[in-house]
Scaffold this motif. Structure first.
Motif, short mmCIF file in Angstrom:
data_model
loop_
_atom_site.label_atom_id
_atom_site.label_comp_id
_atom_site.label_asym_id
_atom_site.label_seq_id
_atom_site.Cartn_x
_atom_site.Cartn_y
_atom_site.Cartn_z
N VAL A 231 0.84 -1.20 0.00
CA VAL A 231 0.00 0.00 0.00
C VAL A 231 0.88 1.25 0.00
O VAL A 231 2.04 1.21 0.40
CB VAL A 231 -0.94 0.03 1.22
N ALA A 232 0.29 2.34 -0.43
CA ALA A 232 0.95 3.64 -0.30
C ALA A 232 0.84 4.10 1.15
O ALA A 232 -0.08 3.72 1.87
CB ALA A 232 0.29 4.65 -1.23
N ARG A 233 1.76 4.93 1.56
CA ARG A 233 1.65 5.47 2.92
C ARG A 233 0.42 6.36 3.02
O ARG A 233 0.01 6.99 2.04
CB ARG A 233 2.91 6.27 3.27
N PRO A 234 -0.22 6.40 4.20
CA PRO A 234 -1.41 7.24 4.36
C PRO A 234 -1.12 8.70 4.08
O PRO A 234 0.04 9.14 4.10
CB PRO A 234 -1.79 7.02 5.83
N LEU B 297 -3.05 1.05 7.17
CA LEU B 297 -4.15 1.15 6.21
C LEU B 297 -4.72 2.56 6.11
O LEU B 297 -5.56 2.82 5.25
CB LEU B 297 -5.27 0.18 6.60
N GLY B 298 -4.30 3.46 7.00
CA GLY B 298 -4.78 4.84 6.94
C GLY B 298 -6.08 5.07 7.68
O GLY B 298 -6.77 6.06 7.44
N VAL B 299 -6.43 4.17 8.62
CA VAL B 299 -7.66 4.31 9.39
C VAL B 299 -7.37 5.16 10.62
O VAL B 299 -6.42 4.92 11.36
CB VAL B 299 -8.20 2.93 9.81
N LYS B 300 -8.22 6.16 10.88
CA LYS B 300 -7.93 7.14 11.94
C LYS B 300 -8.99 7.19 13.04
O LYS B 300 -8.78 7.85 14.05
CB LYS B 300 -7.81 8.54 11.32
N THR C 123 -6.90 1.94 -0.05
CA THR C 123 -6.78 2.75 -1.26
C THR C 123 -7.79 3.89 -1.25
O THR C 123 -7.48 5.02 -1.65
CB THR C 123 -6.97 1.88 -2.51
N LEU C 124 -9.00 3.62 -0.79
CA LEU C 124 -9.99 4.69 -0.65
C LEU C 124 -9.49 5.76 0.32
O LEU C 124 -9.66 6.95 0.09
CB LEU C 124 -11.31 4.10 -0.15
N ALA C 125 -8.88 5.31 1.43
CA ALA C 125 -8.35 6.26 2.41
C ALA C 125 -7.27 7.13 1.78
O ALA C 125 -7.24 8.36 1.98
CB ALA C 125 -7.80 5.50 3.61
N LYS C 126 -6.38 6.52 1.03
CA LYS C 126 -5.29 7.27 0.40
C LYS C 126 -5.84 8.27 -0.62
O LYS C 126 -5.35 9.40 -0.74
CB LYS C 126 -4.33 6.30 -0.29
N THR C 127 -6.86 7.88 -1.36
CA THR C 127 -7.35 8.69 -2.48
C THR C 127 -8.36 9.75 -2.05
O THR C 127 -8.34 10.88 -2.55
CB THR C 127 -7.98 7.78 -3.55
N TYR D 6 -6.78 5.31 -11.83
CA TYR D 6 -6.23 4.28 -10.95
C TYR D 6 -7.29 3.22 -10.68
O TYR D 6 -8.49 3.53 -10.61
CB TYR D 6 -5.78 4.90 -9.62
N ASP D 7 -6.85 1.97 -10.53
CA ASP D 7 -7.79 0.92 -10.17
C ASP D 7 -8.04 0.94 -8.66
O ASP D 7 -7.46 1.75 -7.94
CB ASP D 7 -7.32 -0.46 -10.66
N MET D 8 -8.89 0.04 -8.16
CA MET D 8 -9.29 0.15 -6.76
C MET D 8 -8.23 -0.37 -5.80
O MET D 8 -8.43 -0.35 -4.58
CB MET D 8 -10.63 -0.54 -6.51
N MET D 9 -7.08 -0.79 -6.33
CA MET D 9 -5.93 -1.10 -5.49
C MET D 9 -4.88 0.01 -5.56
O MET D 9 -3.83 -0.09 -4.92
CB MET D 9 -5.31 -2.43 -5.90
#
Length: 967
Positions: A439-442, A470-473, A754-758, A815-818
C-alpha cells in the motif's frame, strides 16, 4: 455413483432455462420462478420473492411458472426461505402439502426439512399460500429456492449440497495403513503457517498469531509454538481415508505441573450428527514440567465426508507444543512429512508493506535428512483479479539436519493484495499459501481527527499497528468492543465497569474514539414500563462522559434505536443525553440517530425536536450497508442520496455512515482456505461463490458503498469490522472482518486503504454522471480534483463501459481500486463494477473536471478479456497409490466483468477439464470448480482446465502434473 454425479451436473446445467426434459431431481432458484398470478403483496426481492402479510391471519398467495416441467409422482420438496412467522401451504401438480411451519436458522439454516408431495399429474406451476401466524405484527416470507427430488433418502444442507444418507452399518477399512505424517510443517521449523487458526478468550489479544512461534527451542529441532493460557489452535481441513483408525499426537511441555491441554479431532460437519455417525474425538491431558507425548486415536467416520480439523485447547496455563503428527493406524515415532519443508516469515504487521519499503520475507527451508539436500523452491504471485504478476524459483542447498534461510523478493511493481504460493518442485503436499499487501503510505501519519476514515476495532496493539498502515484514523466502540453499552458499563445502579486502559491504548496509537452509548438492551434496574428510565439514563450518560472525557470527545446516542423505540421516545432520549453530555463535557460532540437507516424515521425524530436538530446533535448517523448486504434493510443504493437530499442539505447537518460492511471468507484459495464439501452442490457455482467474493467482488462492493456515502456528502465512514475471527473462519462461515487467515488482510481491507489514500479529507460533490448506466462521483480534496466512476448496473456480466472525457492528454490520471495506474487511451478509460479513480493533473480544477465529466460520452464496449484461471489445490509430484486413492482438484477463474453472483448468472463463468491419462475428451462446460477422482490406477497424469466467460472468451489452460506409484 459416477453416473449419478454426471446426471446431477447435467441437471444443474439446465437450471434457469425452460425445458421439456423431465428430471428426477431439480434445484430451482426463486429468481427463475415467474409469477403467473398473485395477491397484492407478492414482490420480487434481491433474494427471490418477498411475500408480506400485514395483518394477523392475513393470507397471501402466489402461483409461479416452473422453469422446467415435472412429471407426476412422489416427491420430497425442500424449500429455502426466510420465514418471519408465516404458515405455508404448497400446491403443485394436483398435489398439496398441508400448512407447514418452516423454521429457518436451524441445522440446515434456511432450508426446510423434506416435505412429502404427491403429484397427481405433470406440473408446470407451483402455488404458495402463506398465512400470517403472528398475532400482533406484520411478517415477511422470502422464497429463495426449491429442490424437488424423488429420492427418499437425501437431505439438503445449509451450503446447498445434497447429502447422501449414512450407511445403516458403518463400513470399516482394515487394509494396511499408509504410513506418513499428514501435517505439513508439523515441527514448526519454518514458521507458523499452513492455515492454523488462533483464538483467545473473547478474541482479545495485542499480538498476531506469528508471535506464538518460538525459535529458541523445542522438542524436535530448534523451534516450537507457545500457546498462551486459555488459547486454542485449529488446523486447516484435512481429507483422510475414511473408516480407518487415525492417531493424532503432540509433544507438549508445561511450565506449571497439572496444566491441562485438550486434543480434538473433529469432523467439520458436526451439524449432521442427527443423520449419521459424525466423529468428534476429544481428550483432556494433564501435563508435567517436561516434554511428553499426548496421543488421541480412533477410527474416523466418512459421513458425510471424511474432512477433519485438529484442535488444541490450552486451559489455565501456557503450554509449548511441537512435533505434531496425524497418521493412519497407531502412533509411530514422530517424522516430518517430507525431507525438505519450506515456509515464509514476514516482519510487517499483517504482511502489509508500504510501497517504499523492501518487500521481502524470510524464506526458510528445513532439511530433516541425514545428508545435504538441494531443492528448487518455486513461487507464483497472483493479484486480486487472479492475474499472475510474478513467478520464479530459488535454489536451496540445505545442510544435513539443519535449516537454510534466504530471502524472497515479493516486489512486483504494483500496489494491492496478493496471494503467494510456494512449493518444493516435485514434492507433493509442500505448497504454502500466504497473503500479503503493498500500500501507499497514508496521507497523514499519526493522529488525525479531521480524517473521514473509520472502523470498528478492538483495543489491540497489533490491530492498531495494522490500521495505522491502512490509513484508518477513527474507531467506533460498540461492537466488537462494547465498553459503552449501558447494561455492560453499569450492570448495577452506580456500579460502573471502566475500560480506561483500552481507551488510553487506543488514543496512544493515534485513533480517535466514537463512543456509542447503549444498544439492544438496557440494565434491568433501569426498566420503566418496557422502556429505559430517562432520568436514570441522563444520570448514567453524564457519569460516563465525565469519566471518559480525557480520551473520548465524540458520543453517539444509542445503536440503531429504530429497532427499539418510536421516534418520539428517541427524541426524548436524545434530549436527555444531550443535556447530560454538554453538562459533563462542553467540548464533546454529539452524534444523533444512532445509525438508523430509515430517513423518514430520522425526519420524524427531527419533527419531535421542533425541527431544531442542531440544538441536540452536532452530527447525524445512519447505517447504509453495501448493496444487498442486509436483505431486511429496504434501503440500498438510493439511501445515501436520500439522506443527503432530505437531511444533509435542508438542515445543514453533517451525516456519518457509522456502520457498514461486506461479508466474505478472504483471499486464500488452496488448502489454507478451509474448503469443505459435505455432498454434491445443487448449483455448482455456489460452491465457489466464497472464492469469487473473496477476490474482487466484495472489495468492489465496499468501494462502491464508500463512494455512494462520501460522494453524496457524508462526512465520516466506519467499516464494520476488523475483529479477530478464527472461530467463524474455522467453522467455514463468512464474516465482515478485514482479517484473514494468519492475521493477514482481505482484499476489501486493501481496497479500503486505497480509498483512504485517495479520498480522505475530500468533500463529496455528488453524482455528476451524464449517463444513467454509470455513477461518476466528484470530490474536492483540498483543491485537488478527484472522481470515481463505476457501473450503475453491476449485474451486467457481458459488457463494460468507457468514459471519454473532454480533456487534453495528461490532464487526468486513472487508478484501479488497489491504487495502480490504469492505462488510458488519451482521455478515455474503461470501467465496470470495479470503480476507477480519476485524479486531476497539471492544476486541473474541480470545476474543470466536473465540466469534463458532465460533457463526457459513456458507451458500452464488449468484454474481450478471458477469465484468469489457476489451479488452487491439487497434487504435485508423486503420490502413493492405494485401493482407495482419492484425488481432489480445485480451480478458480476471476473475470473483471462476468461473475456468477446469483442463480440467474450461474453460468457466467464455466469450466471444461480433462485428466490426461484417464479422460479421452474434455468435459462439458459447467460452473463446477472441483473434481474428485476415486480409484485412479498407478501412472502419470496431467490435469488441464480452461474457463469461459458469458461473452464466450476462453482462457488458456491451467495445468497440473502428478503421478501415482505403487507402494
Amino acid at each position: 455413483m459416477k453416473a449419478n454425479l454426471e446426471f446431477l451436473i447435467a441437471v444443474c446445467m439446465l437450471l434457469g432455462h425452460a425445458s421439456e426434459v423431465r428430471a428426477a431431481s431439480i434445484g430451482i432458484s426463486a429468481h427463475d420462478l415467474k409469477l403467473v398470478r398473485g395477491t397484492n403483496r407478492v414482490w420480487r426481492h434481491s433474494e427471490g420473492w418477498l411475500v408480506r402479510m400485514v395483518e394477523p391471519g392475513e393470507v397471501q398467495e402466489g402461483t409461479f411458472a416452473l422453469p422446467q416441467n415435472l412429471e407426476s409422482g412422489s416427491y420430497r420438496l425442500f424449500v429455502k426461505a426466510r420465514n418471519g412467522g408465516a404458515g405455508l401451504r404448497i400446491d403443485c401438480g394436483g398435489g398439496s402439502a398441508g400448512e407447514l411451519d418452516l423454521q429457518d436458522r436451524d441445522r440446515n439454516w434456511l432450508w426446510s426439512e423434506a416435505i412429502p408431495l404427491e403429484m397427481k399429474g405433470p406440473a408446470e406451476t407451483v402455488t404458495f399460500t402463506l398465512t400470517n401466524k403472528n398475532p400482533a405484527d406484520a411478517v415477511n416470507f422470502i422464497i429463495q429456492a426449491l429442490y424437488f427430488t424423488d429420492r427418499k433418502d437425501v437431505t439438503v444442507d445449509a451450503a446447498n449440497c445434497v447429502i447422501e444418507p449414512a450407511d445403516t452399518v458403518p463400513p470399516t477399512d482394515d487394509s494396511p495403513a499408509v504410513h506418513g505424517n499428514l501435517i505439513p510443517n508439523s515441527s514448526f521449523e519454518v514458521g507458523l503457517g499452513r492455515g492454523w487458526l488462533f483464538s483467545t478468550p473473547r478474541e482479545q489479544r495485542d499480538y498476531s498469531i506469528a508471535a506464538l512461534w518460538d525459535e529458541t527451542g523445542g522438542y524436535h529441532g530448534r523451534a516450537s509454538v507457545r500457546m498462551p493460557a486459555g488459547s486454542s489452535l485449529t488446523s486447516r481441513v484435512f481429507r483422510v481415508r475414511p473408516w480407518r483408525k487415525h492417531s493424532f499426537s503432540v509433544w507438549a511441555h508445561a511450565d506449571a505441573p497439572g496444566t491441562q491441554l485438550i486434543l480434538e479431532v473433529v469432523n467439520v460437519h458436526q451439524d449432521y450428527r442427527s443423520l449419521g455417525p459424525v466423529t468428534r474425538l476429544s481428550k483432556t491431558f494433564s501435563l508435567e514440567n517436561r516434554w511428553q507425548r499426548l496421543v488421541l486415536g480412533e477410527r474416523l467416520s466418512g459421513f458425510p465426508s471424511a474432512e477433519y480439523q485438529l484442535g488444541l485447547r490450552c486451559m489455565d496455563q501456557p503450554v509449548r507444543i511441537d512435533a505434531i503428527q496425524l497418521e493412519e493406524g497407531d502412533a509411530s515415532d514422530y517424522a516430518a512429512p517430507a525431507s525438505v519443508e519450506i515456509g515464509l516469515v514476514g516482519d510487517k504487521p499483517a504482511n502489509v508493506f508500504f510501497e517504499d519499503e523492501p518487500i521481502r520475507m524470510r524464506l526458510l527451508a528445513c532439511n530433516g535428512a541425514a545428508q545435504r539436500v538441494c531443492a528448487n523452491v518455486r513461487f507464483e504471485v497472483y493479484d486480486y483479479l487472479n492475474r499472475k504478476v510474478k513467478d520464479g524459483g530459488v535454489e536451496v542447498a540445505a545442510p544435513a539436519d539443519a535449516r537454510w534461510e534466504g530471502s524472497l523478493d515479493l516486489a512486483c511493481g504494483k500496489r494491492g493484495v496478493f496471494r503467494l504460493v510456494i512449493w518444493v518442485e516435485g514434492s507433493n503436499g509442500s505448497d504454502e499459501e500466504v497473503v500479503y499487501a503493498v500500500v501507499a503510505r497514508p496521507q497523514r501519519e499519526g493522529s488525525d481527527p479531521s480524517s473521514l476514515i473509520g472502523i470498528h476495532a478492538q483495543a489491540s496493539d497489533f490491530q492498531h499497528d495494522v490500521l495505522n498502515r491502512l490509513g484508518v484514523k477513527w474507531t467506533r466502540i460498540m461492537s466488537p468492543d462494547h465498553w459503552f453499552r449501558w447494561h455492560v458499563i453499569e450492570p448495577e445502579r452506580g456500579a460502573f465497569v471502566w475500560h480506561d486502559a483500552a481507551a488510553e491504548k487506543t488514543i496512544r496509537h493515534g485513533l480517535q474514539i466514537l463512543g456509542t452509548i447503549g444498544t439492544n438492551e438496557w440494565p434491568k434496574w433501569a426498566h420503566d414500563g418496557g422502556a429505559p428510565d430517562l432520568r436514570a439514563w441522563e444520570e448514567s450518560v453524564g457519569r460516563i462522559v465525565d469519566h471518559y472525557k480525557p480520551w473520548v470527545k465524540t458520543w453517539e446516542i444509542w445503536n440503531e434505536p429504530i429497532h427499539h423505540f418510536k421516534a418520539d421516545f428517541y427524541a426524548q432520549m436524545l434530549t436527555h443525553a444531550a443535556r447530560a453530555i454538554r453538562r459533563a463535557d462542553p467540548e464533546a460532540k454529539i452524534v444523533g440517530m444512532g445509525g438508523s437507516y430509515d430517513c423518514d424515521w430520522c425526519l420524524d425524530v427531527i419533527r419531535h425536536l421542533d425541527n431544531r436538530p442542531q440544538d441536540f446533535m452536532d452530527y447525524l448517523s445512519t447505517h447504509v450497508y453495501c448493496e444487498k448486504a442486509d436483505p431486511l434493510n429496504p434501503l440500498q443504493e438510493a439511501a445515501e442520496q436520500n439522506f443527503a437530499s432530505k437531511i444533509l442539505v435542508p438542515y445543514s447537518l453533517e451525516v456519518w455512515n457509522t456502520e457498514t460492511g461486506a461479508w466474505c471468507m478472504g483471499m486464500y484459495q488452496g488448502a489454507n482456505s478451509g474448503f469443505r464439501a459435505a455432498g454434491e452442490p445443487i448449483w455448482p457455482e455456489r460452491e465457489a461463490w466464497r472464492y469469487y467474493r473473496g477476490f474482487d467482488y466484495e472489495a468492489a462492493r465496499v468501494a462502491r458503498n464508500f463512494l455512494h456515502s462520501i460522494g453524496n456528502g457524508f462526512a465520516r465512514y466506519f467499516y464494520y469490522d476488523c475483529r479477530f475471527h478464527a472461530g467463524s473462519y474455522g467453522a467455514g462461515s463468512t464474516h465482515c472482518t478485514l482479517f484473514d487467515v494468519g492475521d493477514t488482510i482481505r482484499a476489501k481491507g486493501i481496497a479500503y486503504a486505497t480509498l483512504a489514500k485517495t479520498f480522505d479529507h475530500s468533500r463529496g460533490l455528488g453524482n455528476v454522471s451524464p449517463d444513467r448506466h454509470a455513477f461518476a462521483y466528484l470530490f474536492d480534496r483540498g483543491g485537488t480534483a478527484v472522481a470515481a466512476v463505476f457501473a450503475a448496473d453491476d449485474e451486467n456480466i457481458t459488457q463494460r463501459r468507457t468514459i471519454v472525457l473532454a480533456l487534453a492528454p495528461g490532464q487526468i490520471k486513472a487508478y484501479d481500486m488497489m491504487g495502480n495506474e490504469v492505462e488510458m487511451n488519451g482521455s478515455e478509460v474503461a470501467f465496470g463494477r470495479q470503480p476507477v479513480y480519476l485524479e486531476g493533473e497539471r492544476g486541473l480544477s474541480v470545476g474543470a473536471l466536473r465540466s469534463a465529466i458532465e460533457n463526457s460520452v459513456v458507451r458500452e464496449i464488449a468484454d474481450g478479456d478471458a477469465p484468469r484461471i489457476s489451479i488452487t489445490d491439487a497434487p504435485r509430484g508423486t503420490m502413493l497409490a492405494t485401493s482407495a486413492t482419492s484425488v481432489r482438484i480445485r480451480w478458480i477463474a476471476i473475470d473483471e466483468t462476468a461473475i456468477p453472483f446469483d442463480a440467474s448468472t450461474g453460468n457466467a463463468i464455466q469450466y471444461s477439464c480433462r485428466l490426461v491419462g484417464r479422460d479421452a475428451d474434455w468435459s462439458p462446460w459447467t460452473a463446477r470448480t472441483r473434481e474428485d477422482y476415486d480409484g485412479l490406477t498407478p501412472g502419470e497424469y496431467r490435469f488441464e482446465v480452461k474457463a469461459k466467460d458469458a461473452s464466450g472468451n476462453v482462457s488458456e489452460s491451467a495445468v497440473r502434473e502428478f503421478a501415482l506409484q505403487r507402494r
